[in-house]
Design an enzyme around this catalytic site. Structure first.
Site, PDB file in Angstrom:
ATOM      1  N   LYS A 118       6.722  -5.552  -0.673  1.00  0.00           N
ATOM      2  CA  LYS A 118       6.289  -5.692   0.722  1.00  0.00           C
ATOM      3  C   LYS A 118       7.419  -5.228   1.615  1.00  0.00           C
ATOM      4  CE  LYS A 118       2.622  -7.454   2.808  1.00  0.00           C
ATOM      5  NZ  LYS A 118       1.291  -7.588   2.218  1.00  0.00           N
TER       6      LYS A 118
HETATM    7  N1  GLU Z   1      -1.347  -5.134   2.904  1.00  0.00           N
HETATM    8  C1  GLU Z   1      -2.445  -5.298   2.030  1.00  0.00           C
HETATM    9  C2  GLU Z   1      -2.304  -6.559   1.205  1.00  0.00           C
HETATM   10  O1  GLU Z   1      -1.599  -7.461   1.589  1.00  0.00           O
HETATM   11  C3  GLU Z   1      -2.707  -4.065   1.170  1.00  0.00           C
HETATM   12  C4  GLU Z   1      -1.597  -3.684   0.252  1.00  0.00           C
HETATM   13  C5  GLU Z   1      -1.845  -2.367  -0.469  1.00  0.00           C
HETATM   14  O2  GLU Z   1      -2.913  -1.815  -0.337  1.00  0.00           O
HETATM   15  O3  GLU Z   1      -0.927  -1.938  -1.143  1.00  0.00           O
HETATM   16  O4  GLU Z   1      -2.932  -6.737   0.201  1.00  0.00           O
END
Ligand code: GLU
Length: 428
Positions: A118
């Site tokens: 993240k």
């Molecule tokens: N931000 C989204 C999540 O928390 C998508 C992450 C992604 O597609 O890599 O799942």
């Protein structure tokens, strides 16, 4: 637009609101229940890599400002790190660490060949122009260049980032690499290697698991009432696909108010009203309602799809939903878990409920690498299959081991990641 959505009751204990402590509490419970050995616990509990970058940006008025950004790669045991990047003034390293670990567990629950990561930048996107946002994004990408890539770490949108942000990241990375590399990020515009169905994917995935839960509890889908908190990437899309599929969305709760209609809101008209006025309030085909009152309405399904820490030990007892589908990441604090459990609420935990987004991100990454793009129906069908299988896996695990759905999802995920680590061994 930056959406500020403060918790209804700010718990006095800061610790309860630290997402990392919530993530660790759940991790510890699952590790304990699995009987994981100490060494494996240490490996799985600590992020594999944490990057902090200070990002100089030339502002429109000629001044230079320096923003701090993070990228945490929690695990690459099952594949490249995967997860979004958020822009918000209250981003913290602990929050990004928690979110990165949730991505690891989410990808494991859904059996995607990814680890978890993240990113976040401490900034207020509402105060930045498009040009400033672009320069911020490009410089952040340049500073992360060696640490991201289709085989290394694949970012995606999260709070306050979108397909334009992903297009800038893809372009910056590609210019540095010397060739176009679409698979470095997902959530791109369809014209730049994005996947059809990605924009709606998280909301659609929520609908799929809600349908499964309704069936499981024997609740008639046609009469099921739904309350959704958030009307953006996740909540807005969940409302759209669910209302199209015939669900009765009785209330939408947003940061600046809530609207209610006991017969079901016309979501298409509400979306148009928000487009015209900038807000969901004062919608002709519904009544304004206090945000808290709407959130705690008696309903079959509640979908918190805004941000962390909205359900805490201070307010969980007020939830009057039969099914809680966590569209957001971390909407419930760990301290609230036992309260929901005692109330017999059927919780679809975030690492399962909102996995439709990363599932279609996986499809996007696959399509980019194949150079062959699927139609929307195929994307939706394959996503639905993965969500249904994951739901069944979690519920079967919960029943077999007599634990709640959240603990089951964590146990299943930890077990899969631990197994991958055992197979790979520790390279020294
Ligand atoms: N931000 C989204 C999540 O928390 C998508 C992450 C992604 O597609 O890599 O799942």
């Amino acid at each position: 637009m930056l959406v500020e959505n403060p918790p209804f009751h700010v718990a006095t204990e800061d610790a309860e609101l630290n997402p990392l402590l919530s993530a660790e509490a759940r991790f510890d419970a699952a590790a304990q229940a699995l009987g994981l050995d100490d060494g494996m616990r240490k490996v799985l509990r600590s992020p594999s890599r944490e990057l902090t970058v200070n990002i100089p940006v030339l502002l429109d008025d000629g001044r230079i400002e320096v923003f701090t950004g993070y990228r945490v790669q929690h695990s690459i045991a099952r594949g490249p790190a995967k997860g979004g990047i958020r822009y918000a003034p209250d981003v913290t390293l602990d929050e990004v660490r928690a979110l990165a670990s949730w991505m690891t567990w989410k990808c494991a629950v859904t059996n995607l060949p990814f680890g978890g990561g993240k990113g976040g930048i401490i900034c207020d996107p509402a105060l930045l122009s498009q040009g400033e946002l672009e320069r911020l994004t490009r410089r952040y990408t340049a500073q992360l260049y060696e640490f991201i890539g289709p085989e290394i770490d694949v970012p995606a949108p999260d709070m306050n980032t979108n397909e334009q942000t992903m297009a800038w990241i893809m372009d910056t990375y590609s210019m540095r690499a010397g060739h176009t590399q679409t698979a470095v990020v997902t959530g791109k515009p369809v014209d730049l290697g994005g996947s059809r169905g990605r924009t709606e994917a998280t909301g659609r995935g929520c609908m799929v698991v809600v349908e499964q839960a309704l069936r499981k509890l024997g609740i008639d889908r046609a009469s099921a009432r739904v309350v959704i908190q958030g009307f953006g990437n996740v909540g807005g899309m969940a409302a759209k696909v669910m209302s199209r599929a015939g669900f009765k969305i009785i209330a939408i709760v947003e940061w600046d108010g809530a609207v209610y209609n006991e017969n079901g809101l016309d979501i298409r008209a509400l979306t148009e009203h928000r487009r015209q006025t900038g807000s969901i309030v004062d919608f002709a085909d519904g009544v304004n309602m206090d945000r808290e009152e709407a959130f705690f309405l008696e309903t079959d399904v509640l979908v918190p799809a805004a941000k962390e820490n909205v359900i805490t030990s201070h307010n969980a007892h007020r939830i009057r939903a039969k099914i809680l589908c966590e569209g957001a990441n971390g909407p419930t604090t760990a301290a609230a878990d036992p309260i929901l459990h005692d109330k017999g609420i059927f919780v679809i935990p975030d690492i399962l409920a909102n996995a439709g987004g990363v599932t279609v991100s996986y499809f996007e990454w696959v399509q980019d690498r194949m150079g062959y793009f699927w139609n929307e129906q195929l994307v939706n069908d394959r996503m639905e299959e993965i969500m249904i299988n994951s739901f069944r896996d979690v519920v079967a695990y919960a029943e077999k081991h007599r634990v709640d759905n959240r603990l089951a999802a964590y146990m299943l995920a930890l077990d899969r990641v631990a197994f991958a680590i055992k197979l790979r061994g520790i390279y020294a």
